[in-house]
Design a protein around this motif. Structure first.
Motif, PDB file in Angstrom:
ATOM      1  N   LYS A  38     -28.746  95.839  72.458  1.00  0.00           N
ATOM      2  CA  LYS A  38     -29.253  95.602  71.128  1.00  0.00           C
ATOM      3  C   LYS A  38     -30.062  94.145  71.024  1.00  0.00           C
ATOM      4  CE  LYS A  38     -25.708  98.166  68.920  1.00  0.00           C
ATOM      5  NZ  LYS A  38     -26.230  99.123  67.612  1.00  0.00           N
ATOM      6  N   ASN A  39     -30.426  93.829  72.164  1.00  0.00           N
ATOM      7  CA  ASN A  39     -31.097  92.409  72.507  1.00  0.00           C
ATOM      8  C   ASN A  39     -30.311  91.330  71.600  1.00  0.00           C
ATOM      9  OD1 ASN A  39     -33.213  93.534  73.990  1.00  0.00           O
ATOM     10  ND2 ASN A  39     -34.108  94.257  72.311  1.00  0.00           N
ATOM     11  N   SER A  40     -29.012  91.101  71.711  1.00  0.00           N
ATOM     12  CA  SER A  40     -28.424  90.024  71.158  1.00  0.00           C
ATOM     13  C   SER A  40     -28.542  88.966  72.171  1.00  0.00           C
ATOM     14  CB  SER A  40     -26.909  90.222  71.298  1.00  0.00           C
ATOM     15  OG  SER A  40     -26.594  91.561  70.035  1.00  0.00           O
ATOM     16  N   ASN A  41     -28.499  87.728  71.574  1.00  0.00           N
ATOM     17  CA  ASN A  41     -28.605  86.409  72.093  1.00  0.00           C
ATOM     18  C   ASN A  41     -27.225  86.374  73.267  1.00  0.00           C
ATOM     19  OD1 ASN A  41     -27.593  83.460  72.441  1.00  0.00           O
ATOM     20  ND2 ASN A  41     -29.760  83.147  71.656  1.00  0.00           N
ATOM     21  N   LYS A  42     -27.901  85.884  74.462  1.00  0.00           N
ATOM     22  CA  LYS A  42     -26.693  85.833  75.533  1.00  0.00           C
ATOM     23  C   LYS A  42     -25.928  84.580  75.407  1.00  0.00           C
ATOM     24  CE  LYS A  42     -29.888  87.955  79.232  1.00  0.00           C
ATOM     25  NZ  LYS A  42     -30.450  87.725  80.581  1.00  0.00           N
ATOM     26  N   GLN A  43     -26.188  83.802  74.675  1.00  0.00           N
ATOM     27  CA  GLN A  43     -25.183  82.567  74.568  1.00  0.00           C
ATOM     28  C   GLN A  43     -24.257  83.254  73.571  1.00  0.00           C
ATOM     29  OE1 GLN A  43     -24.856  79.927  76.093  1.00  0.00           O
ATOM     30  NE2 GLN A  43     -23.082  79.789  74.873  1.00  0.00           N
TER      31      GLN A  43
END
Length: 68
Positions: A38-43
């Protein structure tokens, strides 16, 4: 108050022992992979799962290999 501190310590020990079980780790991997899809922020994924950024990057790389 002392028994409250003891209960807190026991709860923390229980959490730590369960958070490293194979089932919990597998669930965290599944969550991380879904968030990556879902292309969430990796951090954000690091904060949610407790995995390192390196582990997240490895999961991402492995999932692309498996989806070819």
């Amino acid at each position: 108050m002392h028994s409250k501190d003891n209960a807190s310590s026991e709860a923390e020990d229980l959490y730590k022992s369960r958070s490293n079980s194979p089932d919990v780790i597998e669930t965290k991997k599944e969550i991380a992979l879904e968030l990556l899809r879902k292309n969430s922020n990796k951090q954000f994924i690091v904060e949610l799962t407790g995995f390192t950024l390196e582990e997240i990057n490895m999961l991402e790389k492995e999932s692309r290999i498996n989806n070819i």
